[in-house]
Motif scaffolding. Structure first.
Motif, PDB file in Angstrom:
ATOM      1  N   SER B  48       0.874  -0.991   0.049  1.00 41.38           N
ATOM      2  CA  SER B  48       0.143  -0.098  -0.065  1.00 41.38           C
ATOM      3  C   SER B  48       0.886   1.170  -0.223  1.00 41.38           C
ATOM      4  N   TYR B  49       0.152   2.419  -0.152  1.00 39.52           N
ATOM      5  CA  TYR B  49       1.158   3.610  -0.343  1.00 39.52           C
ATOM      6  C   TYR B  49       0.187   4.808   0.529  1.00 39.52           C
ATOM      7  N   CYS B  50       0.823   6.104   0.579  1.00 40.62           N
ATOM      8  CA  CYS B  50       0.188   6.920   1.481  1.00 40.62           C
ATOM      9  C   CYS B  50       0.930   8.086   0.899  1.00 40.62           C
ATOM     10  N   VAL B  51       0.168   9.154   1.252  1.00 40.94           N
ATOM     11  CA  VAL B  51       0.990  10.495   0.894  1.00 40.94           C
ATOM     12  C   VAL B  51       0.473  11.551   2.158  1.00 40.94           C
ATOM     13  N   ASP B  52       0.037  10.876   3.197  1.00 42.55           N
ATOM     14  CA  ASP B  52      -0.307  11.841   4.360  1.00 42.55           C
ATOM     15  C   ASP B  52       0.414  11.197   5.811  1.00 42.55           C
ATOM     16  N   LEU B  53       1.718  12.180   5.932  1.00 43.78           N
ATOM     17  CA  LEU B  53       2.740  11.444   6.933  1.00 43.78           C
ATOM     18  C   LEU B  53       1.798  11.368   8.442  1.00 43.78           C
ATOM     19  N   ASN B  54       0.669  12.046   8.558  1.00 43.39           N
ATOM     20  CA  ASN B  54       0.154  11.910   9.592  1.00 43.39           C
ATOM     21  C   ASN B  54      -0.792  10.533   9.879  1.00 43.39           C
ATOM     22  N   ASN B  55      -0.777  10.000   8.809  1.00 36.83           N
ATOM     23  CA  ASN B  55      -1.677   8.733   8.628  1.00 36.83           C
ATOM     24  C   ASN B  55      -1.120   7.333   8.198  1.00 36.83           C
ATOM     25  N   LEU B  56       0.289   7.402   8.742  1.00 40.13           N
ATOM     26  CA  LEU B  56       1.109   6.134   8.387  1.00 40.13           C
ATOM     27  C   LEU B  56       0.586   5.021   9.262  1.00 40.13           C
ATOM     28  N   LYS B  57       0.795   3.937   8.699  1.00 38.01           N
ATOM     29  CA  LYS B  57       0.517   2.626   9.482  1.00 38.01           C
ATOM     30  C   LYS B  57       1.941   2.482  10.481  1.00 38.01           C
ATOM     31  N   SER B  58       1.817   1.462  11.511  1.00 38.52           N
ATOM     32  CA  SER B  58       3.066   1.237  12.661  1.00 38.52           C
ATOM     33  C   SER B  58       3.985   0.106  11.814  1.00 38.52           C
ATOM     34  N   PRO B  59       5.043   0.364  11.157  1.00 36.74           N
ATOM     35  CA  PRO B  59       5.812  -0.755  10.911  1.00 36.74           C
ATOM     36  C   PRO B  59       6.785  -0.963  12.091  1.00 36.74           C
ATOM     37  N   ASP B  60       7.874  -1.922  11.671  1.00 34.35           N
ATOM     38  CA  ASP B  60       8.783  -2.213  12.801  1.00 34.35           C
ATOM     39  C   ASP B  60       9.939  -1.080  12.453  1.00 34.35           C
ATOM     40  N   LEU B  61      10.142  -0.714  11.395  1.00 35.88           N
ATOM     41  CA  LEU B  61      11.250   0.250  10.952  1.00 35.88           C
ATOM     42  C   LEU B  61      10.761   1.044  10.033  1.00 35.88           C
ATOM     43  N   PHE B  62      11.096   2.532  10.035  1.00 35.23           N
ATOM     44  CA  PHE B  62      11.021   3.547   8.764  1.00 35.23           C
ATOM     45  C   PHE B  62      12.561   3.606   8.374  1.00 35.23           C
ATOM     46  N   ILE B  63      12.285   3.567   6.915  1.00 35.06           N
ATOM     47  CA  ILE B  63      13.439   3.952   6.209  1.00 35.06           C
ATOM     48  C   ILE B  63      13.265   5.220   5.302  1.00 35.06           C
ATOM     49  N   VAL B  64      13.876   6.292   5.871  1.00 29.99           N
ATOM     50  CA  VAL B  64      13.599   7.569   5.123  1.00 29.99           C
ATOM     51  C   VAL B  64      14.666   7.560   3.887  1.00 29.99           C
ATOM     52  N   ALA B  65      14.237   7.572   2.944  1.00 28.27           N
ATOM     53  CA  ALA B  65      15.136   7.824   1.597  1.00 28.27           C
ATOM     54  C   ALA B  65      14.709   8.837   0.788  1.00 28.27           C
ATOM     55  N   ILE B  66      15.041  10.017   1.270  1.00 29.54           N
ATOM     56  CA  ILE B  66      14.420  11.134   0.444  1.00 29.54           C
ATOM     57  C   ILE B  66      15.828  12.281   0.211  1.00 29.54           C
ATOM     58  N   LYS B  67      15.681  13.358  -0.680  1.00 28.18           N
ATOM     59  CA  LYS B  67      16.466  14.287  -0.680  1.00 28.18           C
ATOM     60  C   LYS B  67      17.126  14.685   0.865  1.00 28.18           C
ATOM     61  N   ASP B  68      18.308  14.779   0.742  1.00 24.20           N
ATOM     62  CA  ASP B  68      18.929  15.393   2.294  1.00 24.20           C
ATOM     63  C   ASP B  68      18.532  16.483   2.755  1.00 24.20           C
ATOM     64  N   ASP B  69      18.151  17.388   2.099  1.00 30.71           N
ATOM     65  CA  ASP B  69      17.804  18.769   2.889  1.00 30.71           C
ATOM     66  C   ASP B  69      16.217  18.687   3.010  1.00 30.71           C
ATOM     67  N   GLN B  79       4.867  11.436  13.828  1.00 30.66           N
ATOM     68  CA  GLN B  79       4.775  11.476  14.960  1.00 30.66           C
ATOM     69  C   GLN B  79       5.160  10.394  15.956  1.00 30.66           C
ATOM     70  N   ASN B  80       5.258   9.284  15.380  1.00 32.01           N
ATOM     71  CA  ASN B  80       5.695   7.982  15.961  1.00 32.01           C
ATOM     72  C   ASN B  80       7.118   8.151  16.815  1.00 32.01           C
TER      73      ASN B  80
END
Lengths: 255, 255
Positions: B48-69, B79-80
């Motif tokens: 699944s996918y999501c565009v609202d950061l306030n609406n994320l499921k609860s995983p065991d790990l978040f991997i943030v792979a976006i532009k540095d800045d 929030q988690n």
């Protein structure tokens, strides 16, 4: 052009004379300034050697493989005007032979070290000559050891030599700097090797211009400045990082 | 840490999420700013996918792979606080997670493009974490895709990133310049490739510091000056050639 005399007994003379001998040429004689180095190469080739330029035998071709800044002086001493004579240098013009009648350049575009064996099969050999007959003979010799022969005149060869310095000596220096940075941080240079290999593979299989990446290329000036600040303990390196980044940024603007 | 959510859907997120999925991890969800890019990656992963950061499921790990800045801003919105969260950046410190409780860095040291497939086997993965449990979990994930895992703290990673820029982006730029010089002289870039390959092979199998060659390294100032003169039609390139040559000369003096 069966019988070849080598003027010089250094890395290029050693590797090239042995390769030509392996391919059926007769190395008639080796000249070197010192008897010791002349003898070492002559022994490898089982040929005679000589240290007196006024006492050379008459070959079908002289190959001058010595340091660039000695070529003119040495060539001027050789009395023989008719026997074709070539040098193997990337940075010396064909005009260095102005007192000879048949001359040219036989420039194998590669780094030579006596310790490393070299595969000549696809090694680019850049040829230039002052007349068609000599040119044809040089191409024939080139073809006997490589399938990668190019006609390159002195003006082109000057630029080619700069390009070789930039793409090889300068890149190697970039790797040396990186190795040093990692050592300072107690990291192994091995860590970078997969990335370096991948970068090179992409650059050579595609075109370096098309695969450029990095903060300067992305105009991510914040990271460029952060890196410059982190390098402020080494003024020279800081300047270097800054200038190359600027050059990348301005090259992109030029497109 | 079976269930992983990817924040980002670019090159690194795409390649890394697919590799982790291939190795048994469950990609729970993909977030991206735009629905289009989130959906493209989610379709590849059948997740699944999501565009609202306030609406994320609860995983065991978040991997943030976006532009540095963007990392800091995005992380602050999530929030988690308890779920471990890592980024994949070479240039961003671990302190970007100061409002979380379990965090780290999972930095695969390689260039990523969606178009090129990548062999992870020996790809260096640099790991850092704010506590031992998270570190152990990250090492376990790293080991599942590569046998080349390193603990690298933020200070080391800063230097590593500069070294990566110099050894990859800068060397590629050197090749780009050479390609341009050859084009100007109506020569093919192919001519230089055997020399470039040999140079790199020597540098990586030995050590770049030990195999440096070239006019600047030999302190052959006559050739260096000749090259600078030949480049005088391009002021920026002339400056670049001059500064790198000087740096090579002075590096040698430092030894």
């Amino acid at each position: 052009m069966k019988n070849i005399t080598f003027i010089g007994a250094g890395n290029v003379a050693t590797i090239l004379s042995m390769e030509l001998q392996r391919n059926g040429y007769n190395i008639l004689e080796v000249w070197s300034k010192t008897e010791k180095s002349a003898k070492i190469l002559a022994d490898k080739l089982s040929c005679s050697y000589c240290v007196d330029l006024n006492n050379l035998k008459s070959p079908d071709l002289f190959i001058v493989a010595i340091k660039d800044d000695h070529i003119r002086d040495i060539v001027n001493i050789i009395q023989n005007k008719e026997t074709p004579i070539v040098h193997t240098s990337g940075s010396v013009g064909i005009d260095v032979f102005s007192n000879k009648n048949n001359f040219g350049v036989f420039y194998p575009l590669q780094t030579f070290s006596k310790e490393f064996s070299l595969n000549f099969n696809n090694l680019p050999i850049c040829i230039e000559a002052n007349n068609e007959l000599t040119q044809r003979d040089l191409i024939k010799i080139g073809n006997s050891i490589s399938s990668n022969i190019h006609l390159v005149d002195s003006k082109q060869r000057e630029k080619l030599h700069i390009a070789a310095v930039i793409s090889c000596n300068f890149t190697n220096h970039m790797l040396t700097i990186s190795e040093g940075l990692l050592k300072d941080s107690e990291l192994e240079f091995d860590l970078l090797k997969p990335l370096i290999k991948e970068t090179l593979e992409k650059a050579l299989s595609n075109s370096p211009e098309n695969v450029q990446t990095g903060p300067a290329f992305r105009k991510d000036l914040e990271i460029v400045q952060k890196h410059i600040n982190l390098l402020s303990y080494d003024d020279k390196l800081k300047k270097l990082y800054s200038l190359i980044s600027k050059h990348i940024i301005s090259s992109k603007s030029d497109v």
